[in-house]
Scaffold this motif. Structure first.
Motif, PDB file in Angstrom:
ATOM      1  N   THR A   4       0.848  -1.183   0.000  1.00  0.00           N
ATOM      2  CA  THR A   4       0.000   0.000   0.000  1.00  0.00           C
ATOM      3  C   THR A   4       0.886   1.237   0.000  1.00  0.00           C
ATOM      4  O   THR A   4       2.022   1.205   0.480  1.00  0.00           O
ATOM      5  CB  THR A   4      -0.911   0.013   1.237  1.00  0.00           C
ATOM      6  OG1 THR A   4      -0.087  -0.080   2.403  1.00  0.00           O
ATOM      7  CG2 THR A   4      -1.886  -1.152   1.214  1.00  0.00           C
ATOM      8  N   LEU A   5       0.386   2.318  -0.541  1.00  0.00           N
ATOM      9  CA  LEU A   5       1.180   3.535  -0.664  1.00  0.00           C
ATOM     10  C   LEU A   5       1.407   4.146   0.714  1.00  0.00           C
ATOM     11  O   LEU A   5       0.455   4.488   1.425  1.00  0.00           O
ATOM     12  CB  LEU A   5       0.454   4.539  -1.565  1.00  0.00           C
ATOM     13  CG  LEU A   5       1.168   5.878  -1.804  1.00  0.00           C
ATOM     14  CD1 LEU A   5       2.488   5.652  -2.522  1.00  0.00           C
ATOM     15  CD2 LEU A   5       0.280   6.805  -2.610  1.00  0.00           C
ATOM     16  N   THR A   6       2.655   4.265   1.122  1.00  0.00           N
ATOM     17  CA  THR A   6       2.996   4.869   2.405  1.00  0.00           C
ATOM     18  C   THR A   6       4.129   5.860   2.218  1.00  0.00           C
ATOM     19  O   THR A   6       4.950   5.721   1.310  1.00  0.00           O
ATOM     20  CB  THR A   6       3.428   3.805   3.440  1.00  0.00           C
ATOM     21  OG1 THR A   6       4.534   3.064   2.900  1.00  0.00           O
ATOM     22  CG2 THR A   6       2.299   2.847   3.755  1.00  0.00           C
ATOM     23  N   VAL A   7       4.166   6.859   3.089  1.00  0.00           N
ATOM     24  CA  VAL A   7       5.196   7.895   3.047  1.00  0.00           C
ATOM     25  C   VAL A   7       5.816   8.017   4.433  1.00  0.00           C
ATOM     26  O   VAL A   7       5.095   8.106   5.431  1.00  0.00           O
ATOM     27  CB  VAL A   7       4.601   9.255   2.620  1.00  0.00           C
ATOM     28  CG1 VAL A   7       5.677  10.340   2.615  1.00  0.00           C
ATOM     29  CG2 VAL A   7       3.958   9.145   1.251  1.00  0.00           C
ATOM     30  N   HIS A   8       7.136   7.993   4.501  1.00  0.00           N
ATOM     31  CA  HIS A   8       7.880   8.181   5.755  1.00  0.00           C
ATOM     32  C   HIS A   8       8.796   9.380   5.599  1.00  0.00           C
ATOM     33  O   HIS A   8       9.346   9.629   4.522  1.00  0.00           O
ATOM     34  CB  HIS A   8       8.717   6.938   6.083  1.00  0.00           C
ATOM     35  CG  HIS A   8       7.895   5.723   6.422  1.00  0.00           C
ATOM     36  ND1 HIS A   8       7.602   5.367   7.714  1.00  0.00           N
ATOM     37  CD2 HIS A   8       7.297   4.814   5.624  1.00  0.00           C
ATOM     38  CE1 HIS A   8       6.867   4.262   7.698  1.00  0.00           C
ATOM     39  NE2 HIS A   8       6.666   3.908   6.437  1.00  0.00           N
ATOM     40  N   ASP A   9       8.986  10.126   6.675  1.00  0.00           N
ATOM     41  CA  ASP A   9       9.919  11.258   6.633  1.00  0.00           C
ATOM     42  C   ASP A   9      11.267  10.924   7.256  1.00  0.00           C
ATOM     43  O   ASP A   9      12.067  11.815   7.537  1.00  0.00           O
ATOM     44  CB  ASP A   9       9.314  12.474   7.329  1.00  0.00           C
ATOM     45  CG  ASP A   9       9.033  12.228   8.810  1.00  0.00           C
ATOM     46  OD1 ASP A   9       8.437  13.107   9.447  1.00  0.00           O
ATOM     47  OD2 ASP A   9       9.421  11.157   9.339  1.00  0.00           O
ATOM     48  N   GLY A  10      11.520   9.640   7.515  1.00  0.00           N
ATOM     49  CA  GLY A  10      12.765   9.225   8.130  1.00  0.00           C
ATOM     50  C   GLY A  10      12.611   8.844   9.575  1.00  0.00           C
ATOM     51  O   GLY A  10      13.421   8.079  10.119  1.00  0.00           O
ATOM     52  N   THR A  11      11.566   9.356  10.215  1.00  0.00           N
ATOM     53  CA  THR A  11      11.320   9.020  11.620  1.00  0.00           C
ATOM     54  C   THR A  11       9.922   8.472  11.850  1.00  0.00           C
ATOM     55  O   THR A  11       9.722   7.647  12.731  1.00  0.00           O
ATOM     56  CB  THR A  11      11.518  10.266  12.504  1.00  0.00           C
ATOM     57  OG1 THR A  11      10.635  11.306  12.055  1.00  0.00           O
ATOM     58  CG2 THR A  11      12.964  10.751  12.441  1.00  0.00           C
ATOM     59  N   ALA A  12       8.972   8.934  11.075  1.00  0.00           N
ATOM     60  CA  ALA A  12       7.590   8.489  11.284  1.00  0.00           C
ATOM     61  C   ALA A  12       6.846   8.536   9.958  1.00  0.00           C
ATOM     62  O   ALA A  12       7.277   9.179   9.004  1.00  0.00           O
ATOM     63  CB  ALA A  12       6.883   9.386  12.300  1.00  0.00           C
ATOM     64  N   GLU A  13       5.721   7.848   9.939  1.00  0.00           N
ATOM     65  CA  GLU A  13       4.891   7.842   8.740  1.00  0.00           C
ATOM     66  C   GLU A  13       4.140   9.161   8.627  1.00  0.00           C
ATOM     67  O   GLU A  13       3.662   9.713   9.625  1.00  0.00           O
ATOM     68  CB  GLU A  13       3.902   6.680   8.780  1.00  0.00           C
ATOM     69  CG  GLU A  13       3.036   6.582   7.525  1.00  0.00           C
ATOM     70  CD  GLU A  13       2.167   5.338   7.520  1.00  0.00           C
ATOM     71  OE1 GLU A  13       2.514   4.397   8.257  1.00  0.00           O
ATOM     72  OE2 GLU A  13       1.158   5.340   6.805  1.00  0.00           O
ATOM     73  N   ARG A  14       4.040   9.669   7.395  1.00  0.00           N
ATOM     74  CA  ARG A  14       3.253  10.877   7.120  1.00  0.00           C
ATOM     75  C   ARG A  14       2.009  10.447   6.350  1.00  0.00           C
ATOM     76  O   ARG A  14       2.094  10.112   5.164  1.00  0.00           O
ATOM     77  CB  ARG A  14       4.061  11.890   6.301  1.00  0.00           C
ATOM     78  CG  ARG A  14       5.323  12.354   6.996  1.00  0.00           C
ATOM     79  CD  ARG A  14       5.922  13.557   6.285  1.00  0.00           C
ATOM     80  NE  ARG A  14       5.091  14.733   6.458  1.00  0.00           N
ATOM     81  CZ  ARG A  14       5.202  15.597   7.471  1.00  0.00           C
ATOM     82  NH1 ARG A  14       6.103  15.389   8.405  1.00  0.00           N
ATOM     83  NH2 ARG A  14       4.415  16.646   7.551  1.00  0.00           N
ATOM     84  N   PRO A  15       0.866  10.404   7.006  1.00  0.00           N
ATOM     85  CA  PRO A  15      -0.337   9.893   6.325  1.00  0.00           C
ATOM     86  C   PRO A  15      -0.781  10.797   5.177  1.00  0.00           C
ATOM     87  O   PRO A  15      -0.765  12.023   5.288  1.00  0.00           O
ATOM     88  CB  PRO A  15      -1.386   9.865   7.452  1.00  0.00           C
ATOM     89  CG  PRO A  15      -0.896  10.850   8.459  1.00  0.00           C
ATOM     90  CD  PRO A  15       0.606  10.829   8.382  1.00  0.00           C
ATOM     91  N   ARG A  66       1.175  18.859  -0.775  1.00  0.00           N
ATOM     92  CA  ARG A  66       2.380  19.557  -0.315  1.00  0.00           C
ATOM     93  C   ARG A  66       2.385  19.676   1.201  1.00  0.00           C
ATOM     94  O   ARG A  66       3.425  19.503   1.849  1.00  0.00           O
ATOM     95  CB  ARG A  66       2.441  20.944  -0.956  1.00  0.00           C
ATOM     96  CG  ARG A  66       2.916  20.933  -2.420  1.00  0.00           C
ATOM     97  CD  ARG A  66       3.060  22.337  -2.937  1.00  0.00           C
ATOM     98  NE  ARG A  66       3.746  22.361  -4.225  1.00  0.00           N
ATOM     99  CZ  ARG A  66       3.331  23.054  -5.273  1.00  0.00           C
ATOM    100  NH1 ARG A  66       2.227  23.769  -5.202  1.00  0.00           N
ATOM    101  NH2 ARG A  66       4.013  23.027  -6.406  1.00  0.00           N
ATOM    102  N   LYS A  67       1.242  19.966   1.782  1.00  0.00           N
ATOM    103  CA  LYS A  67       1.167  20.075   3.239  1.00  0.00           C
ATOM    104  C   LYS A  67       1.482  18.737   3.890  1.00  0.00           C
ATOM    105  O   LYS A  67       2.239  18.663   4.873  1.00  0.00           O
ATOM    106  CB  LYS A  67      -0.228  20.551   3.652  1.00  0.00           C
ATOM    107  CG  LYS A  67      -0.391  20.730   5.159  1.00  0.00           C
ATOM    108  CD  LYS A  67      -1.775  21.260   5.494  1.00  0.00           C
ATOM    109  CE  LYS A  67      -1.940  21.425   7.005  1.00  0.00           C
ATOM    110  NZ  LYS A  67      -3.296  21.901   7.365  1.00  0.00           N
ATOM    111  N   SER A  68       0.932  17.670   3.347  1.00  0.00           N
ATOM    112  CA  SER A  68       1.194  16.341   3.909  1.00  0.00           C
ATOM    113  C   SER A  68       2.662  15.960   3.791  1.00  0.00           C
ATOM    114  O   SER A  68       3.193  15.228   4.632  1.00  0.00           O
ATOM    115  CB  SER A  68       0.321  15.294   3.205  1.00  0.00           C
ATOM    116  OG  SER A  68      -1.044  15.568   3.379  1.00  0.00           O
ATOM    117  N   LEU A  69       3.319  16.457   2.744  1.00  0.00           N
ATOM    118  CA  LEU A  69       4.734  16.131   2.526  1.00  0.00           C
ATOM    119  C   LEU A  69       5.665  17.150   3.166  1.00  0.00           C
ATOM    120  O   LEU A  69       6.881  17.075   2.961  1.00  0.00           O
ATOM    121  CB  LEU A  69       5.021  16.063   1.018  1.00  0.00           C
ATOM    122  CG  LEU A  69       4.266  14.996   0.220  1.00  0.00           C
ATOM    123  CD1 LEU A  69       4.588  15.127  -1.263  1.00  0.00           C
ATOM    124  CD2 LEU A  69       4.617  13.603   0.709  1.00  0.00           C
TER     125      LEU A  69
END
Length: 995
Positions: A4-15, A66-69
């Motif tokens: 599933t599509l997931t995004v992490h910023d290196g420390t936690a998931e960014r929904p 953009r806000k989520s990222l």
């Protein structure tokens, strides 16, 4: 994306919340580091049912994403002239890391380096979390990519199993291989490896059973025997057990491999029996009895893909029962596959037209040959029907009548390929029902009555990839290569514009050079100047196909055709995202009506599309061809300067309509009364043309002949529009002007560029940088009116910095100049700024200044000052702890009016309204208002505005008792305001410190 599509910023998931936002991100990631057009994004998000507001909704989605990222400044998700581009490093994307590991595993497998194979396949397989993009629809364009990744995973598993077997470690593989042969019952590699593993562990009976099941499945489902790898594994197995195989399953010879049963053929047509005079059936004429049944269709394309909906539409139209001949017309640009579609359709209809199928190339666009005349075409058809040459009338009218007679009462299909125009087709049409005519041509031929008109577009990405694979012969010969190169194939088909002719040429190039990687061909095609050279092979040529249409326009004696040829050349010279008739009329020096007719003609001959009403754009390969039509640099420069002149005139008229005072201060050219715009029209034209103007300014600024003066004027004139619409490109455009101005030593252009850059700093909270730019401007300006404007803006920025004495001095000097010149608008602006400075010490005196500002604004029809002044009175009443009166002023300031206020004015008005509602205890209303403001700020990608709104948002949430959410809002506000000099930063830190 491998799951599933997931995004992490290196420390936690960014929904990433919401199916559309997730689909948008997926499409951008599938095309990472490459621009994705707005049309493609809209199609992925809404398909064929895109709403009229799709592009606006898309911009809102981009802002939310953009806000989520955490990318409010747009450095990662960047706007491009035609859409958006997501910047992603290789190590940030699991699919790129996966593909790199698979490539390394492949190299190790080929080299026989077994430990490296195990290490690299483990790296790749550890990244696999499940079905790629499992939570997203295939409409996102992920079908081909997901298929690539699935195939690459299976290939990596094969290499791992092979390495384990060669290292003598079969036991642990058997459970996993058993599961995989169940999931992939026809994948021979897994079966061969399971047979080897079972043999190595001594379980020969199960190994034989595995072979038997596979062979049965292959024979029954595909009619083929197992391949070399399975046969070799079976041979080795039998060598250890020489006695006959146990009869696990009976093995009759499969029927599919036996000789086919004879198919009954229709009885040959015998001479007709005599009939009695009493029967109503007429005796066939000798001509009908002797006429052959023509079968002239050429062979169907060997690699035909897709087009199923179009084939079904044509089939229905050609078989529809009616009282006239069925006619269908397939039109489209050169190379789109019209002839291939027509032949494939006709081939499937042979049984429906037992009296024969005629095929005739009318040579409407055949290199080196003139289109067939009516008589030549009629003669060819009549000869195909068995008419003796001497029996064909010498005039076209008589020949047409004979053709209609010969076809009457028959079921004959005519395929008229490559027709030049309707006039060439009409004499060839039968007159009675029963027959059908399928016509292809580049023009739509809408004047052919009672016909189905089918406009053929480019192939889908999936079908395009399939066509390249089949043409290249790489779809089955080496699955590992295909799997690894799928992403490159997707890029390749986009560079070919998904045009079948271009795809066939690209596939043929790959077939001719088996060692040429897809990426190598992609690299050649990515250079626009070389693309058409690469898309030529033997007798196939995109350039030649397009040139035939353009040359026919150029050779015409009709003025609309000649203007259309000129328009295509101009389109190539100025090279913008899209075009309108007014723009082309200025470039070509013809009337708008003539330019519109020329553009419509280019649409008719399939050299342009009309994606939106009155907006025209060429296919990418047509764009490449059009660039070649004006080789003379001087002529190209003339076209570009004419376009820039038209955009200067447009932006100048827009500036006068939006802000007459700014038009005067900026020393813009006068506008004739007949050419004046109203404000709504000015904004509509700005919205439609800004993308083109931005692209043109960037392109001109990069040329050696550009001057600061000619680039500065349209950018300077755009400022009133940009200040309301808040385009982030404003700063970048003025940076280009500043560079040219410094080079040319153009003080006027430099001052305006610095001033407009300072304004961007002002509305984004970077007041110190804005003051520095204004100080540079003031050192260059002597004109009182211009100095007054700069001093007023400087006072506002100093006020934001808390440098009150300097601010007052600057504002009072500005006010004196405004009174001296009788400039009521400037007086209104400066009085409002002075009132804001006085508010903290004397709110009542501040209100007096604001009232004078409102009065000056009303007398000068300056809506921004009226709205801002009323809001400032509201803020002063908040200072006096009178939120009820403050709310009245805020509501009055946001009431509908004939003025369109800039975003920063609207923002402050409504933020003040939310604060008044909060203090009055009307918290739910305040929350709704704040969240609506947040949505607008996010859509505008305005990080500074978002920060100020989040400040108020947190206060409302705190009063509602939702302290954790309030603290989150304050943290978000501080993050967005952190690089600014906003006075709220100190309060935010206190709020967060207080817990």
């Amino acid at each position: 994306m491998l799951g599933t599509l997931t995004v992490h910023d290196g420390t936690a998931e960014r929904p990433i919340r919401g199916p559309k936002a997730r689909t948008l991100l997926a499409v951008l990631l599938l095309n990472a580091d490459r621009p994705v057009s707005l049309d493609r994004l809209v199609d992925a998000l809404w398909g064929e049912r895109a709403p009229a507001t799709a592009e606006a909704s898309l911009r809102n989605l981009v802002a939310r994403l953009r806000k989520s990222l955490a990318d409010e400044d747009g450095t990662r998700l960047r706007a491009t002239p035609a859409g958006y581009r997501l910047v992603v490093a290789d190590e940030e994307l699991d699919t790129r890391r996966f593909e790199a590991a698979v490539r390394r595993a492949h190299a190790a497998h080929e080299a026989g380096d077994l430990p490296a194979v195990l290490a690299e396949t483990a790296t790749a397989l550890d990244l696999w979390r499940g079905e790629p993009l499992a939570d997203l629809p295939e409409a996102a364009g992920n079908g081909a990519a997901c298929e690539q990744w699935r195939e690459s995973r299976l290939q990596a598993l094969e290499w791992r199993f092979d390495a384990e077997l060669r290292l003598g470690r079969p036991h642990a593989l058997i459970p996993e291989l058993t599961r995989l042969v169940g999931e992939h019952p026809l994948r021979e590699a897994f079966h061969a490896q399971l047979i080897r593993a079972l043999q190595a562990t001594g379980d020969r009976a199960r190994a034989l059973a595995v072979h038997q099941r596979l062979r049965t499945a292959l024979v029954e489902e595909l009619g083929v025997e197992p391949g070399p790898a399975v046969r070799e594994a079976h041979r080795r197995l039998l060598a250890e057990q020489p006695e006959p195989e146990p009869e696990l399953l009976s093995e009759p010879e499969p029927e599919l491999l036996s000789e086919p049963e004879p198919v009954s053929e229709p009885e040959p047509v015998s001479e007709p029996e005599p009939v009695s005079a009493s029967t109503s059936t007429p005796t066939p004429t000798p001509v009908a009895a002797e006429r052959p049944r023509p079968a002239q269709l050429p062979s169907s394309a060997a690699h035909f893909v897709g087009r199923q909906e179009q084939l079904e539409a044509l089939r229905r139209a050609l078989l529809a029962g009616s009282d006239r001949t069925a006619v269908a017309v397939v039109s489209g640009m050169a190379g789109v596959g019209k002839s291939a579609l027509a032949v494939r359709c006709a081939d499937g209809l042979r049984a429906e037209f037992p009296d024969g199928q005629l095929f005739l190339n009318l040579r409407g666009a055949t290199p080196g040959l003139a289109p067939l005349t009516a008589h030549a075409a009629l003669t060819a058809l009549l000869l195909g029907l068995g008419t003796a040459p001497g029996a064909i009338p010498e005039d076209a009218g008589g020949a047409a009548a004979l053709l209609r007679t010969a076809l009457a009462g028959t079921r004959t299909l005519l395929v008229l390929d490559d027709a030049a125009d309707p006039a060439q087709v009409r004499p060839l049409l039968p007159a009675t029902p029963g027959c059908a005519v399928l016509v292809t041509g580049r023009t739509p031929m809408h004047t052919l009555d009672h016909a189905l008109h089918l406009r053929l577009d480019a192939l889908s990405e999936r079908d395009s990839i399939a066509l390249v694979e089949r043409t290249a012969g790489r779809s089955t010969a080496d699955r590992s290569v295909v799997a690894i190169e799928q992403a490159d194939l997707a890029r390749l088909v986009r560079l070919c514009g998904r045009l079948p002719l271009a795809l066939r040429i690209a596939g043929a190039r790959l077939a001719a050079r088996r060692t040429l990687p897809v990426r190598g061909l992609v690299g050649r095609l990515e250079e626009p100047a070389d693309r058409l050279d690469e898309l030529e092979l033997d007798d196939l040529s995109i350039r030649q196909s397009l040139a035939l249409t353009h040359d026919s326009l150029r050779a015409s004696t009709r003025r609309p055709d000649l203007r259309a040829a000129d328009a295509l050349a101009a389109i190539g010279a100025i090279d913008l995202p899209d075009y309108s008739a007014p723009l082309l009329s200025a470039v070509l020096r013809i009337t708008p009506a003539q330019a519109g007719a020329a553009l419509d003609r280019l649409v008719e001959v399939a050299l342009l599309d009309e994606p939106r009403p009155d907006r025209y754009a060429p296919h990418d390969l047509v764009r490449d061809y059009a660039r070649e039509l004006v080789p003379d640099p001087a002529e190209r420069t003339r076209h570009v300067r004419a376009a820039l002149g038209w955009y200067l005139d447009l932006s100048n008229r827009m500036a006068l309509a939006i802000d007459p005072s700014a038009h005067q201060v900026r020393r813009l050219p006068p506008v004739d009364d007949a050419d004046r715009l109203d404000r709504d029209t000015a904004f509509d034209l700005g919205d439609a043309e800004f993308g083109n103007l931005s692209t043109l300014v960037e392109r001109v600024a990069a040329t050696p002949w550009a001057t600061a003066a000619e680039v500065s004027l349209p950018v300077r004139a755009l400022a009133p529009y940009l200040r309301v619409r808040r385009h982030p490109e404003s700063f970048r455009l003025n940076e280009l002007v500043r560079g040219l101005a410094l080079r040319d030593d153009d003080r006027t252009a430099l001052v305006h560029a610095l001033s407009d850059m300072a304004h961007v700093h002002f509305v984004t909270g970077r007041s110190l940088q804005g003051v520095e730019l204004l100080d540079q401007s003031l050192a260059l300006v002597d004109d009182p009116a211009h100095r007054r404007s700069l001093l007023g803006n400087r006072g506002l920025l100093l006020s934001n910095l808390g440098r009150v004495q300097e601010a007052v001095a600057s504002l009072e000097e500005s006010l004196a100049l405004a009174v001296q010149t009788g400039d009521l608008r400037s007086q209104a602006t400066v009085l409002s700024a002075l009132g804001n400075l006085l508010e903290a010490d004397d709110p009542h005196l501040a209100i007096a200044h604001h009232r004078r500002s409102v009065e000056a604004g009303r007398r000068s029809d300056f809506g921004d000052a009226v709205s801002a002044g009323l809001a400032n009175i509201g803020f002063a009443h908040l200072r006096l702890d009178d939120p009820a009166t403050a709310l009245d002023y805020f509501i009055e300031s946001t009431a509908p009016s004939p003025w369109v206020s800039p975003w920063h004015v609207v923002l402050e008005n409504r933020r003040g309204q939310a604060e008044a509602l909060r203090r009055l205890g009307r918290l739910e209303e305040a929350l709704d208002l704040v969240r609506d403001l947040l949505g607008q700020a996010t859509a505008l990608q305005d990080a500074f505005a978002t920060g100020t709104i989040e400040h108020t948002h947190g206060l409302v949430l705190r009063d509602l008792g939702r302290l954790p959410e309030a603290r989150a809002a304050w943290r978000a506000a501080l993050a967005r305001l952190g690089t600014s000099s906003h006075q709220a930063i100190a309060e935010l830190r206190e709020l967060l410190a207080a817990g």
